[in-house]
Design a protein around this motif. Sequence first.
Motif, PDB file in Angstrom:
ATOM      1  N   UNK A 295      32.911  46.163  32.542  1.00  0.00           N
ATOM      2  CA  UNK A 295      32.246  46.258  33.831  1.00  0.00           C
ATOM      3  C   UNK A 295      32.870  45.417  34.923  1.00  0.00           C
ATOM      4  N   UNK A 296      33.971  44.744  34.617  1.00  0.00           N
ATOM      5  CA  UNK A 296      34.637  43.866  35.579  1.00  0.00           C
ATOM      6  C   UNK A 296      36.115  44.260  35.628  1.00  0.00           C
ATOM      7  N   UNK A 297      36.517  44.934  36.658  1.00  0.00           N
ATOM      8  CA  UNK A 297      37.907  45.377  36.757  1.00  0.00           C
ATOM      9  C   UNK A 297      38.861  44.329  37.268  1.00  0.00           C
ATOM     10  N   UNK A 298      38.362  43.135  37.576  1.00  0.00           N
ATOM     11  CA  UNK A 298      39.205  42.098  38.165  1.00  0.00           C
ATOM     12  C   UNK A 298      39.605  40.989  37.195  1.00  0.00           C
ATOM     13  N   UNK A 299      38.959  40.940  36.016  1.00  0.00           N
ATOM     14  CA  UNK A 299      39.197  39.801  35.130  1.00  0.00           C
ATOM     15  C   UNK A 299      39.370  40.230  33.674  1.00  0.00           C
ATOM     16  N   UNK A 300      40.063  39.382  32.922  1.00  0.00           N
ATOM     17  CA  UNK A 300      40.177  39.534  31.480  1.00  0.00           C
ATOM     18  C   UNK A 300      39.913  38.189  30.831  1.00  0.00           C
ATOM     19  N   UNK A 301      39.838  38.173  29.516  1.00  0.00           N
ATOM     20  CA  UNK A 301      39.545  36.924  28.812  1.00  0.00           C
ATOM     21  C   UNK A 301      40.521  36.713  27.666  1.00  0.00           C
TER      22      UNK A 301
ATOM     23  N   UNK B 220      38.224  32.862  31.107  1.00  0.00           N
ATOM     24  CA  UNK B 220      38.271  34.020  32.003  1.00  0.00           C
ATOM     25  C   UNK B 220      39.457  33.889  32.948  1.00  0.00           C
ATOM     26  N   UNK B 221      40.273  34.960  33.033  1.00  0.00           N
ATOM     27  CA  UNK B 221      41.460  34.956  33.882  1.00  0.00           C
ATOM     28  C   UNK B 221      41.368  36.044  34.945  1.00  0.00           C
ATOM     29  N   UNK B 222      42.084  35.842  36.029  1.00  0.00           N
ATOM     30  CA  UNK B 222      42.167  36.837  37.090  1.00  0.00           C
ATOM     31  C   UNK B 222      43.329  37.784  36.808  1.00  0.00           C
ATOM     32  N   UNK B 223      43.060  39.096  36.841  1.00  0.00           N
ATOM     33  CA  UNK B 223      44.147  40.057  36.727  1.00  0.00           C
ATOM     34  C   UNK B 223      45.117  39.920  37.901  1.00  0.00           C
ATOM     35  N   UNK B 224      44.599  39.613  39.062  1.00  0.00           N
ATOM     36  CA  UNK B 224      45.411  39.582  40.272  1.00  0.00           C
ATOM     37  C   UNK B 224      46.431  38.458  40.256  1.00  0.00           C
TER      38      UNK B 224
ATOM     39  N   UNK C  45      40.125  31.392  35.708  1.00  0.00           N
ATOM     40  CA  UNK C  45      39.076  31.325  36.719  1.00  0.00           C
ATOM     41  C   UNK C  45      37.962  30.373  36.284  1.00  0.00           C
ATOM     42  N   UNK C  46      37.527  30.521  35.025  1.00  0.00           N
ATOM     43  CA  UNK C  46      36.503  29.636  34.490  1.00  0.00           C
ATOM     44  C   UNK C  46      36.493  29.723  32.975  1.00  0.00           C
ATOM     45  N   UNK C  47      35.851  28.752  32.343  1.00  0.00           N
ATOM     46  CA  UNK C  47      35.651  28.758  30.899  1.00  0.00           C
ATOM     47  C   UNK C  47      34.310  29.424  30.622  1.00  0.00           C
ATOM     48  N   UNK C  48      34.352  30.581  29.951  1.00  0.00           N
ATOM     49  CA  UNK C  48      33.120  31.296  29.648  1.00  0.00           C
ATOM     50  C   UNK C  48      32.336  30.637  28.525  1.00  0.00           C
ATOM     51  N   UNK C  49      33.077  30.096  27.551  1.00  0.00           N
ATOM     52  CA  UNK C  49      32.425  29.471  26.398  1.00  0.00           C
ATOM     53  C   UNK C  49      33.274  28.305  25.918  1.00  0.00           C
ATOM     54  N   UNK C  50      32.606  27.209  25.585  1.00  0.00           N
ATOM     55  CA  UNK C  50      33.269  26.020  25.054  1.00  0.00           C
ATOM     56  C   UNK C  50      32.420  25.485  23.901  1.00  0.00           C
ATOM     57  N   UNK C  51      32.985  25.527  22.696  1.00  0.00           N
ATOM     58  CA  UNK C  51      32.243  25.083  21.513  1.00  0.00           C
ATOM     59  C   UNK C  51      31.864  23.613  21.592  1.00  0.00           C
ATOM     60  N   UNK C  52      32.632  22.833  22.348  1.00  0.00           N
ATOM     61  CA  UNK C  52      32.372  21.392  22.434  1.00  0.00           C
ATOM     62  C   UNK C  52      31.181  21.076  23.323  1.00  0.00           C
ATOM     63  N   UNK C  53      30.857  21.963  24.266  1.00  0.00           N
ATOM     64  CA  UNK C  53      29.782  21.660  25.215  1.00  0.00           C
ATOM     65  C   UNK C  53      28.578  22.596  25.098  1.00  0.00           C
TER      66      UNK C  53
END
Length: 462
Positions: free
Chosen positions: A48-54, A65-69, A74-82
Amino acid sequence: MKQISIAILLCLCTLASFAQGGQALDLKDIVSGKFRTENIYGVIPIPGDGEHYSQMNPEGTQIIKYSFKTGKPVEVLFDAATARECTFKTFDSYSFSPDGTKLLIATETTPIYRHSYTAVHYIYSLKRNINGEINNIVEKLSDGGPQQVPVFSPDGTMVAFVRDNNIYLVKFLFGNSESQVTEDGKRNAVLNGIPDWVYEEEFAVTNLMAWSPDSEYLTYVRFDESEVPEYSMQMWGNGLYPGYYNFKYPKAGEKNSKVTVHSYSVATKDIKELKVPVEGDYYIPRITFTTNSDQLAVMTLNRQQNVFNMYYVNPKSGVSRLILRDENKCYVDSEWLTSIHFNPSGFTYVSEQDGYSHIYLYSPTGVMQRQVTKGNWDVTRLIGYDDATKVVYYESAEESPLRRSVYKIDQKGVKTKLSEGEGTNNADFSANYAYFVNNYSNANIGLLRRIANKGKFGAFAY
């Protein structure tokens, strides 16, 4: 033969005498993959997001999360440490729910055969509150033990999985309540939703469950392998004497598993056997729904694997009808069954009916509309079909059997080459086909990865 043996011996002697950092190479270094070309794995476009991949980080602790462009994080979607209530430090893999609002995270992965495995899975919600924050809580999918082939429902509110050859269902809207769908599963006798050893080896399939698009029905293939001969294999471990592993293994000419298709109603909990009009010894290597919840596509092959039939079966009434038939005097390549992509205007299929692997478009009723690709060369991968633009994306060997390139072709037959390098190319596209990540290598370049926007490559590579 003698010259080849001498050449191999010389290569081994050269490697053995080669020193790196003052230490001589040994056989363990050579065969362990220590000097294998570096690669970049696990690019997963976000649904559902054409601008990002993981991607998962190399340590197995974060999902980023990374920007295709730009290709930048872009951001950390999940971090086991936190993450809150997270009981694991690292994980093995992950997947998204169809709507991209949940993560299914796999830990403690244990292989079964070549492709199959069990794992302890966790759910992590990506939904944000009014402040744009994620609640950051990890929840265990099930407390009953490791699971196989967990599958999200299309609406993302349920997950079906297999444990001990039986299917279970977890409903998130009811406090992650877990219910058992089938009860006859038994080792070396009955398997529900997962294939036997033969299917895993022959078709590389591990999951034979499919959800209807409206999430009201779960369909699955049931294997009765009670009459299949049993094979006993010695298993050597740390003890002085070996143990034995017994499993169902049909040698040539012996009985295969008896396979049937079933549907389960989430609302009524009724299970119905769906009769497919097949005769003799046959396989069902794939089931999947079309865009219509009343049409389950059941794909069958005869034991010789040279006759392929696809039926539409109604999961409610059980009524079936033949939609597609493909015959070959030698065999039908079962790997192309995954090339069948359904969309509102029909479906795609790759066939060798003209002597080469080419893409065909069919109407929803199974009438061939046109042959998309033509020539004395093979399509090697059907990437996808954009129903909005009627454009087909694929990889092929049309330049040379030694090369692979990425192309797109529109409904008028206008073809555009998307990759640039001469060598081996493959691509991972964004959900809307606006971007793709091009992986490229040749005899001189180990791996080059570039991101393209509408076919135009960016300036960076890694």
